[in-house]
Structure formats: C-alpha cells, structure tokens
Design a protein around this motif. Structure first.
Motif, PDB file in Angstrom:
ATOM      1  N   LYS A 126       1.896  -4.461   0.940  1.00  0.00           N
ATOM      2  CA  LYS A 126       1.529  -3.047   0.890  1.00  0.00           C
ATOM      3  C   LYS A 126       2.049  -2.413  -0.402  1.00  0.00           C
ATOM      4  O   LYS A 126       2.955  -2.929  -1.049  1.00  0.00           O
ATOM      5  N   PRO A 127       1.503  -1.261  -0.780  1.00  0.00           N
ATOM      6  CA  PRO A 127       1.985  -0.572  -1.981  1.00  0.00           C
ATOM      7  C   PRO A 127       3.440  -0.141  -1.842  1.00  0.00           C
ATOM      8  O   PRO A 127       3.922   0.131  -0.733  1.00  0.00           O
ATOM      9  N   ALA A 128       4.103  -0.065  -2.958  1.00  0.00           N
ATOM     10  CA  ALA A 128       5.490   0.390  -2.977  1.00  0.00           C
ATOM     11  C   ALA A 128       5.544   1.906  -2.821  1.00  0.00           C
ATOM     12  O   ALA A 128       4.583   2.611  -3.151  1.00  0.00           O
ATOM     13  N   VAL A 129       6.659   2.416  -2.332  1.00  0.00           N
ATOM     14  CA  VAL A 129       6.866   3.858  -2.241  1.00  0.00           C
ATOM     15  C   VAL A 129       7.960   4.319  -3.198  1.00  0.00           C
ATOM     16  O   VAL A 129       8.307   5.493  -3.227  1.00  0.00           O
ATOM     17  N   VAL A 130       8.508   3.376  -3.974  1.00  0.00           N
ATOM     18  CA  VAL A 130       9.531   3.692  -4.973  1.00  0.00           C
ATOM     19  C   VAL A 130       9.190   2.945  -6.257  1.00  0.00           C
ATOM     20  O   VAL A 130       8.363   2.028  -6.271  1.00  0.00           O
ATOM     21  N   LEU A 139       0.429  -1.756  -5.758  1.00  0.00           N
ATOM     22  CA  LEU A 139       0.821  -2.921  -4.971  1.00  0.00           C
ATOM     23  C   LEU A 139       2.085  -3.540  -5.550  1.00  0.00           C
ATOM     24  O   LEU A 139       2.193  -3.771  -6.754  1.00  0.00           O
ATOM     25  N   CYS A 140       3.022  -3.812  -4.674  1.00  0.00           N
ATOM     26  CA  CYS A 140       4.237  -4.512  -5.079  1.00  0.00           C
ATOM     27  C   CYS A 140       3.970  -6.012  -4.942  1.00  0.00           C
ATOM     28  O   CYS A 140       3.506  -6.464  -3.892  1.00  0.00           O
ATOM     29  N   PRO A 195       4.366 -12.413  -0.759  1.00  0.00           N
ATOM     30  CA  PRO A 195       4.437 -12.284   0.701  1.00  0.00           C
ATOM     31  C   PRO A 195       4.345 -13.606   1.460  1.00  0.00           C
ATOM     32  O   PRO A 195       5.125 -13.857   2.387  1.00  0.00           O
ATOM     33  N   GLU A 196       3.407 -14.477   1.087  1.00  0.00           N
ATOM     34  CA  GLU A 196       3.285 -15.742   1.808  1.00  0.00           C
ATOM     35  C   GLU A 196       4.485 -16.651   1.544  1.00  0.00           C
ATOM     36  O   GLU A 196       4.901 -17.425   2.423  1.00  0.00           O
ATOM     37  N   GLU A 197       5.069 -16.545   0.345  1.00  0.00           N
ATOM     38  CA  GLU A 197       6.266 -17.337   0.038  1.00  0.00           C
ATOM     39  C   GLU A 197       7.479 -16.792   0.785  1.00  0.00           C
ATOM     40  O   GLU A 197       8.329 -17.556   1.259  1.00  0.00           O
ATOM     41  N   LEU A 218      -3.088   5.739   0.171  1.00  0.00           N
ATOM     42  CA  LEU A 218      -1.781   5.079   0.226  1.00  0.00           C
ATOM     43  C   LEU A 218      -1.894   3.563   0.104  1.00  0.00           C
ATOM     44  O   LEU A 218      -0.884   2.869   0.077  1.00  0.00           O
ATOM     45  N   GLY A 219      -3.119   3.049   0.063  1.00  0.00           N
ATOM     46  CA  GLY A 219      -3.289   1.601  -0.048  1.00  0.00           C
ATOM     47  C   GLY A 219      -2.965   0.849   1.220  1.00  0.00           C
ATOM     48  O   GLY A 219      -2.614  -0.334   1.185  1.00  0.00           O
ATOM     49  N   LEU A 220      -3.078   1.523   2.376  1.00  0.00           N
ATOM     50  CA  LEU A 220      -2.723   0.875   3.644  1.00  0.00           C
ATOM     51  C   LEU A 220      -3.843  -0.008   4.180  1.00  0.00           C
ATOM     52  O   LEU A 220      -3.592  -0.893   4.987  1.00  0.00           O
ATOM     53  N   ILE A 221      -5.083   0.245   3.768  1.00  0.00           N
ATOM     54  CA  ILE A 221      -6.200  -0.532   4.299  1.00  0.00           C
ATOM     55  C   ILE A 221      -6.202  -1.896   3.627  1.00  0.00           C
ATOM     56  O   ILE A 221      -6.338  -2.002   2.409  1.00  0.00           O
TER      57      ILE A 221
END
Length: 581
Positions: free
Chosen positions: A118-122, A73-74, A137-139, A245-248
């Motif tokens: 969501k999780p990072a891909v890099v 998670l980013c 994210p909320e900020e 992938l951590g999408l859920i």
C-alpha cells in the motif's frame, strides 16, 4: 489495523533494543517516550541481519534521496546497514514533522501496510548516504514464515508503528462540520481500514479556517479531504477517497487463483488464513473493510481465547494482518458484481469491470443491515440514524440520550458501549424480554447499567425531523402510542443475506435468500462436501449460509473447515482438467 496491538511476546535473544540516549533518535514528536518504543524500533543483531539479507536486495541512496514518499507506493521494508533515514509526516496543514530517525545498523523502516504493498503515509529520506536491504512484500512474507523468530520481532514492530501513526494523525485530513453524514461515512471508512486521519471542524478550528481561506470551497464541497500527497478532494465518496489514497489493489488478470473469497468478515478472513498458510493462492474481496458486521462490535467477550474481550475492529485487524503474512492478496474496497460459473476457472466480476479468475469460490459475503419499515427512515437515514456503534458515532452522542432498537447480541454490545458515552440509552425490544434473543452475560451486563432502560413489547413506527432526526414515534403494549425526543437512533434488527451478486450463477438459495449448502440442498444435488453449494467448486460459509449459527466462532470454524473441502475438490479437479486439455 489494531486498536489493541498484539500482546508482548518473547523477543529473540539476539535482538538489541534501540536506546533513546542517542540524540539523533530524540525527535520533536516525543516518540522515544512511548511506552512501547523498544518494540516499535528494535535493532537486529549481526546474525539476524545475515539471515534477513538472504531474502532481499541491496540498495544504495545518496543524501537527500527519498526511499519513499507519502501518497506513493512504498517498495517494501528497508533494513538499514549504514547511514541515516529520517521519517517525517505531513498532512497539508503543518510543516513536516520528524517522527523518527533510523540511525543504527539493523533497524528497519515501514509499517504493517507493506504486507499488502500500500502507499506510504510518511516520507522516508536519506539524510546521509544509505546502504540498505530492500524486502519487497512477497519477500517480507517469505521471511516471516521461514524465519519465525525474526518475523515475530518485525511484524510486532510494523503493527505498532501503524498504531503510532494512527495516534499521531499523520495521513489524511478531513475538514467538515461535526455530525455531517458524509463526514461520518468517510471517518468510518478510514477508521475501519486502519488509515490515519485528522478531523478538523471547518467552523471552529483555526487550522481549518486558514486552509479554507486558500481553497475557497462552495457549500456543496464539504467535507474536504487533503490526501497525503497534497491532493484535495471535494465531498468525495468512499471509492473516490480510496482511489486517491491508493487503497484499491491491482490484480493480475492472467493469474488463476486456487480460491477467491468474497467477503472479509470473520469467516472469509479465517478461510484466507488457512488457505494461504497451506500454500493455496488466495484472493479476498470486500467492498468496505475487514471484519464485516463483526468489525463494528464494540466488544466481543465470548470468543475463545480472549477472556477480557476484544473489539471486533481489533480482531478483524489481527486476522487481516495474519492473512497477508501468509501471502493472501486482499482487495479492499472491491465490490463484486457477478459470479460467472459456466466454465472453469470461474470468473468474478467487479463493479469497476475488473475480473478475477479462480478454480474455487468461497461465498462469505455475509449479510446487510436490515432496514425496517419505519416512516421517514430513508429520508433521515444519514442524519442521526446509525446501523453500528463505533467511537466515530459515540463522540457525537456524548452526554445526550440515544435510542437503540433491537434485542440481539449486537444490540447488547452496542448498548453497553454507548452507555459509557451517552447520557441515557433507551432500548426498544419487540419481545417480552432480552433473554429470548440475547446471551445471558449481556443480559446481566445491560441490567446492571444505571443509565440503560429496556422497553419491552415496543415497536418503532415513525421518525420525525426537518433535516435531522429530532424525535421518534412508537407503539407499545396495548397499542399505546408514544413519542420520544432523540437525535440519535441505532438500529440493530438483524440482517438480510448479501447474495444479489450470485444471480448470474444461479446458486440455490432458501426462501429468505440465504445460500443452501451440503445436506440443506435438495436431494437432486447430492453434494459430497458439507459446505459446497449447488455449484461444484463454489462453497458458502458464515452468516450468508442457510442455517448457520450467527456467531464469530462459528464463522471462523467454517472458514477453517472449508479449506479441507477445497483441497479435496482441487485434487479431483486436477485429473479432469488434465484430461480435458
């Protein structure tokens, strides 16, 4: 998410564009040569930095520390104050590849997925001591709403960076055989959810062959998937892949939403945008991807505001980002199993046993592709038979003849798209002409294509093939029987309402299973709100509603209109709830 990034806008006058003359910014990937580089990697001026700092938290990293890693998670977007941050991609096949180096005060990291945590891909690594402001994210959502000019610069950059990662193929690696139905399903899932991927031919690609020598898979293990964190999946389904992938997403089981929207097609996404922008707490659930059936449309040309047309995938991607910008919580893939509406707040149950509670529910679950009664259809359904036409399918039809069954707008859009790839497109239509069921502009477009032939008064009767589609049988006018050779069949013969999950709530349906609402309900219900169903506080919009106009614009309009009715219901519910308490 977007195939077509948001159009150029006027950059804030205080924004300083990053230059490529800095050697630290000229990387091996050639990103600096990208035509939209300056929009991807803008630099905020001091006055803008000061405005952004009010929303975030100051963070420090030592040289060698990771701000975030692929597959994990980013925490959000980092606004660089000092130091350097290297962004690199890895996919389990090649060494880490530098994508970009953030080296200027006022640059910011991450891409558009940070709106939904969501999780990072890099990987993001400090290559010298770093001081940065973290925007969670909320900020980030609050910043984009309250500081619109800076928000425009940031969100454009975040979207374009995801497009860049999609183009470069960082993220997931798929190894399998071309045309494998399981492989196609995973490719479609990743594409529609905007997740970057690289697809390798397990029998021809040198990188794939080298990797297979290490993994020693069995025949039933294909397709293989290498996740960004290096984990290898063997012949996973979509849900297994999404989990890796951590999408859920996670939902707070104790939170009560103002509105839960089931379905993320045009209607559901429109409702999410309008509800969240007006301050309601919103949850959106969909079992597959943003856009619903419209998300698979090759090009929509009659939607207001897009004179040159837009793909359904791009339109859904923009709406998806827009809803998250205003703070909607979107869960994809999350399949809804039941709606329990015997008490307030209502409870939505998912197939993984999770539950969401909400004061109101919007049924926007659309319809499922209709499977006609054709001999051998179920046996060959995943072996040359398709219910949508996207670039994933088109690449397997290149320079080959294809058969398309159906005469509506979706069929017309698919025929036009496939004609640019296939050798020839044959259309089977049960009626006497396309004009009975297709918009005029599409009828004219189809008629103008030299490699499209429309066969009227024809009905498909059977499919043939051992393990893959080889030919079809049909019945024409005068009961004449015929055979056509083809390896690719596209079926667009309408859809059935997706309402099975409503049985537990006993929502009133029409004879075809569509949801009754407003004046279409029996007089004994007498609803005061036009889009309300037989259950107070439960509304129906889009294709799933009985009598709806099956157009994207109509669905979006209903998604906007239902929010005013929800406000009215919630205003009436509040005193009753207080009295009951």
């Amino acid at each position: 998410m977007n195939e077509e990034p948001i159009p150029n806008g006027n950059a804030t006058h205080a924004t300083v564009e990053a230059g490529c003359d800095d050697a630290a910014l000229v990387d091996d990937g050639g990103v600096c040569n990208h035509p939209r580089y300056h929009q991807m990697f803008p630099v905020l001026a001091e006055a803008e930095i000061a405005r952004v700092r009010r929303f975030g938290t100051l963070r420090h990293f030592a040289a060698g520390d990771h701000l975030y890693r692929a597959g994990s998670l980013c925490p959000g977007v980092f606004l660089l104050l000092s130091g350097k941050v290297q962004i690199s991609g890895r996919d389990g096949l090649r060494d880490d590849r530098t994508i970009h180096v953030y080296a200027k005060r006022g640059e910011f990291t991450s891409d558009v997925t940070q709106l939904s945590n969501k999780p990072a891909v890099v990987d993001a690594k400090a290559i010298e001591p770093v001081e940065a402001v973290l925007l969670r994210p909320e900020e980030l959502s609050g910043l984009m709403i309250r500081e619109a000019d800076i928000g425009e610069t940031i969100i454009r950059a975040l979207i374009l960076r995801r497009v860049l990662v999609l183009e470069e193929g960082h993220g997931v690696v798929l190894l399998g055989r071309p045309g494998d139905p399981n492989m196609l399903a995973l490719q479609n899932f990743l594409r529609r959810n905007g997740f970057p991927q690289t697809t390798l031919d397990a029998e021809q690609d040198a990188d794939a062959i080298e990797m297979l020598a290490r993994l020693t898979p069995q025949p039933d293990d294909f397709p293989l998937v290498v996740c960004p964190d290096g984990k290898v999946l063997r012949n996973p389904d979509e849900r297994h892949l999404a989990s890796c992938l951590g999408l859920i997403p996670e939902f707070d089981p104790g939170h009560v939403y103002d509105v839960a929207i089931v379905g993320a097609g045009p209607a559901g996404l429109a409702a999410a945008v309008y509800a969240a922008s007006e301050g309601l707490s919103v949850a959106v659930l969909d079992c597959r991807a943003p856009g619903g059936q419209a998300g698979t449309s090759a090009r929509i040309e009659n939607y207001l505001g897009f004179p040159t047309g837009i793909t359904g995938h791009a339109l859904a991607g923009r709406a998806f980002v827009q809803a998250q910008k205003f703070g909607a919580h979107i869960g994809i893939p999350c399949e809804v199993m039941a709606l329990n509406c015997d008490r307030q707040p209502y409870c939505i149950e998912m197939t993984d046993n999770r539950r969401i509670r909400a004061r109101t529910v919007v049924i926007a679950s659309g319809a499922e592709y209709r499977r006609p009664a054709i001999e051998n259809l179920s046996r060959l359904e995943r072996s040359g038979v398709y219910y949508w036409a996207t670039p994933v399918e088109a690449i397997h039809c290149r320079k080959e003849p294809v058969l398309l069954v159906g005469g509506g707008n979706s069929a017309g859009q698919a025929a036009v798209f496939l004609a640019s790839q296939a050798e020839h497109v044959h259309m089977f239509v049960r009626g006497a002409s396309l004009t009975q069921s297709m918009s005029r502009y599409l009828v004219d477009r189809v008629a103008s294509l030299p490699n499209v032939t429309v066969h009227t008064r024809v009905e498909l009767t059977a499919l043939e093939g051992a393990s893959y589609l080889e030919r079809v049988r049909y019945r024409g006018a005068g009961a004449v029987e015929g055979v056509m050779t083809t390896r690719h069949l596209f079926i667009f013969v309408g859809a059935d309402p997706n309402t099975r999950w409503l049985r537990s709530c006993d929502i009133a349906l029409d004879g075809k299973g569509f949801v009754l609402a407003g004046t279409d309900l029996p007089t004994c219900f007498n609803p005061a709100l036009p889009l309300q169903t037989s259950k107070a506080g439960v509304f129906a919009i889009g294709d799933v509603r009985s009598g709806s106009t099956k157009r994207v614009a109509s669905a979006v309009g209903e998604g906007a209109a239902v929010i005013a009715q929800i406000h009215r219901f919630l205003n009436e519910l509040a005193p009753a709830t207080a009295a009951g308490a």
